[in-house]
Motif scaffolding. Sequence first.
Motif, mmCIF file in Angstrom:
data_model
loop_
_atom_site.group_PDB
_atom_site.id
_atom_site.type_symbol
_atom_site.label_atom_id
_atom_site.label_comp_id
_atom_site.label_asym_id
_atom_site.label_seq_id
_atom_site.Cartn_x
_atom_site.Cartn_y
_atom_site.Cartn_z
ATOM 1 N N ALA A 219 0.855 -1.188 0.000
ATOM 2 C CA ALA A 219 0.000 0.000 0.000
ATOM 3 C C ALA A 219 0.887 1.233 0.000
ATOM 4 O O ALA A 219 1.969 1.228 0.602
ATOM 5 C CB ALA A 219 -0.921 0.014 1.219
ATOM 6 N N VAL A 220 0.428 2.283 -0.693
ATOM 7 C CA VAL A 220 1.205 3.521 -0.755
ATOM 8 C C VAL A 220 0.285 4.723 -0.599
ATOM 9 O O VAL A 220 -0.897 4.668 -0.940
ATOM 10 C CB VAL A 220 1.988 3.651 -2.087
ATOM 11 N N LEU A 221 0.854 5.792 -0.077
ATOM 12 C CA LEU A 221 0.200 7.100 -0.017
ATOM 13 C C LEU A 221 1.197 8.099 -0.591
ATOM 14 O O LEU A 221 2.333 8.174 -0.119
ATOM 15 C CB LEU A 221 -0.154 7.476 1.421
ATOM 16 N N ILE A 222 0.781 8.842 -1.617
ATOM 17 C CA ILE A 222 1.695 9.747 -2.309
ATOM 18 C C ILE A 222 1.084 11.141 -2.376
ATOM 19 O O ILE A 222 -0.048 11.310 -2.844
ATOM 20 C CB ILE A 222 2.002 9.248 -3.736
ATOM 21 N N VAL A 223 1.827 12.133 -1.896
ATOM 22 C CA VAL A 223 1.414 13.535 -1.961
ATOM 23 C C VAL A 223 2.239 14.210 -3.051
ATOM 24 O O VAL A 223 3.463 14.304 -2.947
ATOM 25 C CB VAL A 223 1.634 14.254 -0.618
ATOM 26 N N THR A 224 1.560 14.681 -4.096
ATOM 27 C CA THR A 224 2.241 15.300 -5.231
ATOM 28 C C THR A 224 2.041 16.811 -5.213
ATOM 29 O O THR A 224 0.931 17.295 -4.981
ATOM 30 C CB THR A 224 1.708 14.735 -6.558
ATOM 31 N N ASN A 225 3.118 17.533 -5.452
ATOM 32 C CA ASN A 225 3.082 18.989 -5.532
ATOM 33 C C ASN A 225 2.695 19.375 -6.959
ATOM 34 O O ASN A 225 3.413 19.073 -7.910
ATOM 35 C CB ASN A 225 4.450 19.564 -5.172
ATOM 36 N N LYS A 226 1.552 20.041 -7.117
ATOM 37 C CA LYS A 226 1.077 20.373 -8.457
ATOM 38 C C LYS A 226 1.914 21.462 -9.126
ATOM 39 O O LYS A 226 1.973 21.536 -10.355
ATOM 40 C CB LYS A 226 -0.384 20.823 -8.388
ATOM 41 N N THR A 227 2.552 22.287 -8.333
ATOM 42 C CA THR A 227 3.361 23.366 -8.900
ATOM 43 C C THR A 227 4.645 22.834 -9.517
ATOM 44 O O THR A 227 5.019 23.195 -10.639
ATOM 45 C CB THR A 227 3.699 24.410 -7.824
ATOM 46 N N THR A 228 5.320 21.953 -8.787
ATOM 47 C CA THR A 228 6.605 21.430 -9.252
ATOM 48 C C THR A 228 6.462 20.110 -10.002
ATOM 49 O O THR A 228 7.370 19.710 -10.735
ATOM 50 C CB THR A 228 7.547 21.212 -8.061
ATOM 51 N N GLY A 229 5.332 19.417 -9.787
ATOM 52 C CA GLY A 229 5.149 18.115 -10.406
ATOM 53 C C GLY A 229 5.930 17.010 -9.733
ATOM 54 O O GLY A 229 6.018 15.893 -10.250
ATOM 55 N N THR A 230 6.501 17.306 -8.574
ATOM 56 C CA THR A 230 7.304 16.323 -7.857
ATOM 57 C C THR A 230 6.547 15.782 -6.647
ATOM 58 O O THR A 230 5.513 16.318 -6.251
ATOM 59 C CB THR A 230 8.631 16.948 -7.384
ATOM 60 N N VAL A 231 7.091 14.726 -6.062
ATOM 61 C CA VAL A 231 6.490 14.108 -4.885
ATOM 62 C C VAL A 231 6.982 14.830 -3.638
ATOM 63 O O VAL A 231 8.182 14.871 -3.370
ATOM 64 C CB VAL A 231 6.842 12.609 -4.812
ATOM 65 N N ASP A 232 6.062 15.408 -2.883
ATOM 66 C CA ASP A 232 6.423 16.084 -1.636
ATOM 67 C C ASP A 232 6.559 15.099 -0.484
ATOM 68 O O ASP A 232 7.342 15.312 0.444
ATOM 69 C CB ASP A 232 5.371 17.137 -1.274
ATOM 70 N N GLU A 233 5.776 14.041 -0.534
ATOM 71 C CA GLU A 233 5.797 13.074 0.563
ATOM 72 C C GLU A 233 5.273 11.740 0.056
ATOM 73 O O GLU A 233 4.376 11.695 -0.792
ATOM 74 C CB GLU A 233 4.937 13.569 1.722
ATOM 75 N N ALA A 234 5.833 10.658 0.564
ATOM 76 C CA ALA A 234 5.383 9.333 0.147
ATOM 77 C C ALA A 234 5.574 8.344 1.284
ATOM 78 O O ALA A 234 6.575 8.390 1.995
ATOM 79 C CB ALA A 234 6.147 8.864 -1.089
ATOM 80 N N VAL A 235 4.586 7.470 1.444
ATOM 81 C CA VAL A 235 4.670 6.375 2.409
ATOM 82 C C VAL A 235 4.451 5.086 1.630
ATOM 83 O O VAL A 235 3.407 4.903 1.001
ATOM 84 C CB VAL A 235 3.617 6.507 3.525
ATOM 85 N N PHE A 236 5.440 4.212 1.633
ATOM 86 C CA PHE A 236 5.364 2.938 0.918
ATOM 87 C C PHE A 236 5.454 1.803 1.935
ATOM 88 O O PHE A 236 6.358 1.793 2.770
ATOM 89 C CB PHE A 236 6.521 2.796 -0.081
ATOM 90 N N CYS A 237 4.542 0.852 1.844
ATOM 91 C CA CYS A 237 4.561 -0.312 2.728
ATOM 92 C C CYS A 237 4.435 -1.587 1.897
ATOM 93 O O CYS A 237 3.842 -1.583 0.821
ATOM 94 C CB CYS A 237 3.410 -0.254 3.737
ATOM 95 N N GLY A 238 4.996 -2.660 2.409
ATOM 96 C CA GLY A 238 4.860 -3.941 1.729
ATOM 97 C C GLY A 238 5.846 -4.107 0.595
ATOM 98 O O GLY A 238 7.020 -3.733 0.702
#
Length: 246
Positions: free
Chosen positions: A34-53
């Motif tokens: 399972a993953v949770l990904i927060v994407t910054n719309k201005t930069t198009g990059t990932v601001d934060e991510a949680v990856f499990c499993g």
Amino acid sequence: MQSLLSTLRDAAMSRDPWPQTLQRLMDEAGVAGAVLIVTNKTTGTVDEAVFCGLSAEFKSRYVEHYAALDPYSPLLDARWIMLSTCLPEALLRRSEWYNEFVLSCGVRDILGTRLTDTAAHSVIHCVHQRIGRRFYQDAEPLIATITEPLRYAARCHLDRLNGEQQVGDTQATKPAEGGRFFFHIENGAKYPDECGSVFLSPGHAAERGLTIARELARDGDWSGFSVVVTDERGRTVTRIPIESAP
């Protein structure tokens, strides 16, 4: 289910329990990641991510390289969408993201949704199933029940990320008083709860909604309806289908 809803309540109050939340969801739904990904719309990059499993060890590779090549995440909306049904196999065979990231993680298929969206950020959530296995049918009613609590927790998370007053801050809320939540019964027609009840948190209200749904399920007349829990501002906390026992 009760423990998962409690974990979602914790996730709404603080960012720290997100890894535990995803792990609990994996256990309940019988999925391998399972993953949770927060994407910054201005930069198009990932601001934060949680990856499990399965993908946990590949998190840095995704953030640094494969996020920009991901053809699946931009397609996600409020629905739950499966990778295998939304992108053609021919495209996946040519995709560096799919061949060198997804398959390398040992992932067979992905089920994902966009939990929340603002002008600055978007938050997506996906669950993974390993190669050689399929998503269990039991996962569908579970996901239907927890989708709105997940969205609520994600909105609270973005509020904190954007520098707004933190949920659970003693200056923002008074835990001793809690908040008023409403338990509507809906199926096209709506039977509104005009009075509501006070609970300490959305998680506690969601647990009460689950209890109401179970009680109504004993009466076959409510089959096909849902218990919709909302807060004082009319925001949906959770929607719980009423499924009569066979």
